[in-house]
Motif scaffolding. Structure first.
Motif, PDB file in Angstrom:
ATOM      1  N   ALA A 101      17.034   5.732  -9.129  1.00  0.00           N
ATOM      2  CA  ALA A 101      16.808   5.416  -7.717  1.00  0.00           C
ATOM      3  C   ALA A 101      15.380   5.784  -7.310  1.00  0.00           C
ATOM      4  CB  ALA A 101      17.822   6.156  -6.840  1.00  0.00           C
ATOM      5  N   GLU A 102      14.896   6.920  -7.817  1.00  0.00           N
ATOM      6  CA  GLU A 102      13.515   7.323  -7.513  1.00  0.00           C
ATOM      7  C   GLU A 102      12.521   6.323  -8.080  1.00  0.00           C
ATOM      8  OE1 GLU A 102      13.344  11.257  -9.163  1.00  0.00           O
ATOM      9  OE2 GLU A 102      14.225  12.182  -7.377  1.00  0.00           O
ATOM     10  N   ARG A 103      12.771   5.861  -9.311  1.00  0.00           N
ATOM     11  CA  ARG A 103      11.869   4.862  -9.908  1.00  0.00           C
ATOM     12  C   ARG A 103      11.902   3.559  -9.115  1.00  0.00           C
ATOM     13  NH1 ARG A 103      14.011   6.977 -14.594  1.00  0.00           N
ATOM     14  NH2 ARG A 103      15.450   5.236 -14.848  1.00  0.00           N
ATOM     15  N   GLU A 104      13.087   3.148  -8.681  1.00  0.00           N
ATOM     16  CA  GLU A 104      13.194   1.921  -7.891  1.00  0.00           C
ATOM     17  C   GLU A 104      12.454   2.057  -6.568  1.00  0.00           C
ATOM     18  OE1 GLU A 104      17.300   0.799  -7.496  1.00  0.00           O
ATOM     19  OE2 GLU A 104      17.566   0.643  -9.662  1.00  0.00           O
ATOM     20  N   ALA A 105      12.586   3.231  -5.946  1.00  0.00           N
ATOM     21  CA  ALA A 105      11.888   3.451  -4.668  1.00  0.00           C
ATOM     22  C   ALA A 105      10.376   3.445  -4.870  1.00  0.00           C
ATOM     23  CB  ALA A 105      12.339   4.777  -4.055  1.00  0.00           C
ATOM     24  N   ALA A 106       9.920   4.069  -5.953  1.00  0.00           N
ATOM     25  CA  ALA A 106       8.482   4.084  -6.233  1.00  0.00           C
ATOM     26  C   ALA A 106       7.970   2.673  -6.504  1.00  0.00           C
ATOM     27  CB  ALA A 106       8.183   5.002  -7.417  1.00  0.00           C
ATOM     28  N   THR A 107       8.751   1.894  -7.238  1.00  0.00           N
ATOM     29  CA  THR A 107       8.363   0.510  -7.530  1.00  0.00           C
ATOM     30  C   THR A 107       8.308  -0.306  -6.239  1.00  0.00           C
ATOM     31  OG1 THR A 107       9.317   0.620  -9.738  1.00  0.00           O
ATOM     32  CG2 THR A 107       9.022  -1.576  -8.796  1.00  0.00           C
ATOM     33  N   ALA A 108       9.295  -0.126  -5.386  1.00  0.00           N
ATOM     34  CA  ALA A 108       9.313  -0.853  -4.110  1.00  0.00           C
ATOM     35  C   ALA A 108       8.110  -0.460  -3.257  1.00  0.00           C
ATOM     36  CB  ALA A 108      10.614  -0.582  -3.364  1.00  0.00           C
ATOM     37  N   ALA A 109       7.761   0.820  -3.260  1.00  0.00           N
ATOM     38  CA  ALA A 109       6.604   1.277  -2.478  1.00  0.00           C
ATOM     39  C   ALA A 109       5.317   0.661  -3.023  1.00  0.00           C
ATOM     40  CB  ALA A 109       6.521   2.806  -2.502  1.00  0.00           C
ATOM     41  N   ARG A 110       5.184   0.621  -4.359  1.00  0.00           N
ATOM     42  CA  ARG A 110       3.985   0.008  -4.947  1.00  0.00           C
ATOM     43  C   ARG A 110       3.923  -1.481  -4.630  1.00  0.00           C
ATOM     44  NH1 ARG A 110       5.373   3.412  -9.183  1.00  0.00           N
ATOM     45  NH2 ARG A 110       6.324   1.728 -10.370  1.00  0.00           N
ATOM     46  N   GLU A 111       5.064  -2.145  -4.671  1.00  0.00           N
ATOM     47  CA  GLU A 111       5.086  -3.575  -4.355  1.00  0.00           C
ATOM     48  C   GLU A 111       4.705  -3.809  -2.898  1.00  0.00           C
ATOM     49  OE1 GLU A 111       9.007  -4.787  -5.524  1.00  0.00           O
ATOM     50  OE2 GLU A 111       8.454  -4.950  -7.641  1.00  0.00           O
ATOM     51  N   ALA A 112       5.210  -2.955  -2.009  1.00  0.00           N
ATOM     52  CA  ALA A 112       4.872  -3.087  -0.590  1.00  0.00           C
ATOM     53  C   ALA A 112       3.383  -2.840  -0.376  1.00  0.00           C
ATOM     54  CB  ALA A 112       5.705  -2.110   0.242  1.00  0.00           C
ATOM     55  N   GLU A 113       2.844  -1.853  -1.069  1.00  0.00           N
ATOM     56  CA  GLU A 113       1.414  -1.557  -0.964  1.00  0.00           C
ATOM     57  C   GLU A 113       0.577  -2.725  -1.484  1.00  0.00           C
ATOM     58  OE1 GLU A 113      -1.806   1.727  -2.620  1.00  0.00           O
ATOM     59  OE2 GLU A 113       0.332   2.150  -2.782  1.00  0.00           O
ATOM     60  N   ALA A 114       0.999  -3.303  -2.590  1.00  0.00           N
ATOM     61  CA  ALA A 114       0.279  -4.448  -3.155  1.00  0.00           C
ATOM     62  C   ALA A 114       0.332  -5.641  -2.197  1.00  0.00           C
ATOM     63  CB  ALA A 114       0.855  -4.816  -4.517  1.00  0.00           C
ATOM     64  N   ALA A 115       1.496  -5.849  -1.571  1.00  0.00           N
ATOM     65  CA  ALA A 115       1.627  -6.955  -0.617  1.00  0.00           C
ATOM     66  C   ALA A 115       0.732  -6.720   0.594  1.00  0.00           C
ATOM     67  CB  ALA A 115       3.085  -7.100  -0.185  1.00  0.00           C
ATOM     68  N   MET A 174      -2.034  -4.992   0.655  1.00  0.00           N
ATOM     69  CA  MET A 174      -3.414  -5.195   0.214  1.00  0.00           C
ATOM     70  C   MET A 174      -3.736  -6.682   0.110  1.00  0.00           C
ATOM     71  SD  MET A 174      -3.884  -2.188  -2.640  1.00  0.00           S
ATOM     72  CE  MET A 174      -5.492  -2.765  -3.147  1.00  0.00           C
ATOM     73  N   ALA A 175      -2.783  -7.465  -0.366  1.00  0.00           N
ATOM     74  CA  ALA A 175      -2.995  -8.907  -0.479  1.00  0.00           C
ATOM     75  C   ALA A 175      -3.185  -9.527   0.901  1.00  0.00           C
ATOM     76  CB  ALA A 175      -1.823  -9.556  -1.207  1.00  0.00           C
ATOM     77  N   VAL A 176      -2.399  -9.077   1.859  1.00  0.00           N
ATOM     78  CA  VAL A 176      -2.534  -9.577   3.230  1.00  0.00           C
ATOM     79  C   VAL A 176      -3.909  -9.203   3.791  1.00  0.00           C
ATOM     80  CG1 VAL A 176      -1.691  -9.276   5.605  1.00  0.00           C
ATOM     81  CG2 VAL A 176      -0.066  -9.640   3.733  1.00  0.00           C
ATOM     82  N   GLU A 177      -4.317  -7.953   3.553  1.00  0.00           N
ATOM     83  CA  GLU A 177      -5.621  -7.487   4.041  1.00  0.00           C
ATOM     84  C   GLU A 177      -6.764  -8.277   3.399  1.00  0.00           C
ATOM     85  OE1 GLU A 177      -8.253  -5.371   6.328  1.00  0.00           O
ATOM     86  OE2 GLU A 177      -6.064  -5.374   6.480  1.00  0.00           O
ATOM     87  N   GLN A 178      -6.668  -8.532   2.104  1.00  0.00           N
ATOM     88  CA  GLN A 178      -7.707  -9.299   1.412  1.00  0.00           C
ATOM     89  C   GLN A 178      -7.746 -10.736   1.916  1.00  0.00           C
ATOM     90  OE1 GLN A 178      -6.892  -8.752  -2.734  1.00  0.00           O
ATOM     91  NE2 GLN A 178      -7.924  -6.758  -2.820  1.00  0.00           N
ATOM     92  N   SER A 179      -6.572 -11.286   2.162  1.00  0.00           N
ATOM     93  CA  SER A 179      -6.515 -12.649   2.686  1.00  0.00           C
ATOM     94  C   SER A 179      -7.155 -12.718   4.071  1.00  0.00           C
ATOM     95  CB  SER A 179      -5.062 -13.117   2.754  1.00  0.00           C
ATOM     96  OG  SER A 179      -4.988 -14.400   3.309  1.00  0.00           O
ATOM     97  N   LYS A 180      -6.903 -11.698   4.887  1.00  0.00           N
ATOM     98  CA  LYS A 180      -7.494 -11.635   6.227  1.00  0.00           C
ATOM     99  C   LYS A 180      -9.023 -11.543   6.139  1.00  0.00           C
ATOM    100  CE  LYS A 180      -7.225  -8.831  10.419  1.00  0.00           C
ATOM    101  NZ  LYS A 180      -6.638  -7.630  11.028  1.00  0.00           N
TER     102      LYS A 180
END
Length: 86
Positions: free
Chosen positions: A48-62, A64-70
């Motif tokens: 569960a901790e690994r899944e939460a960490a992965t979800a957090a990294r994915e959210a952070e990457a998303a 960042m992608a939005v910020e770069q697109s802006k």
């Protein structure tokens, strides 16, 4: 040769020893099962901790992608404005 009474005492001693061994075996099995369940729970928590960490990294990457697109859109707009000036 054992007398009848001595044989009964020996049989009872052996029965007691068997009962003691059975009780010890049951305790050992219960302990192993408890440890197994603890390990299973620990594995579930770690997963569960690994899944939460992965979800957090994915959210952070998303994000960042939005910020770069802006930023890209802003640069495109500036470029268009500069080209209109010339």
């Amino acid at each position: 040769m054992l007398s009848g009474n001595q044989a009964q005492v020996e049989v009872q001693r052996l029965r007691d020893q068997i009962a003691q061994m059975q009780a010890s075996t049951v305790e050992q099995i219960a302990e192993v099962q408890r440890k197994y369940e603890e390990l299973q729970q620990q594995l579930r928590v770690e997963a569960a901790e690994r899944e939460a960490a992965t979800a957090a990294r994915e959210a952070e990457a998303a994000a960042m992608a939005v910020e770069q697109s802006k930023k890209y859109d802003e640069l495109q707009l500036r470029l268009q404005q500069m080209m209109q000036m010339f």
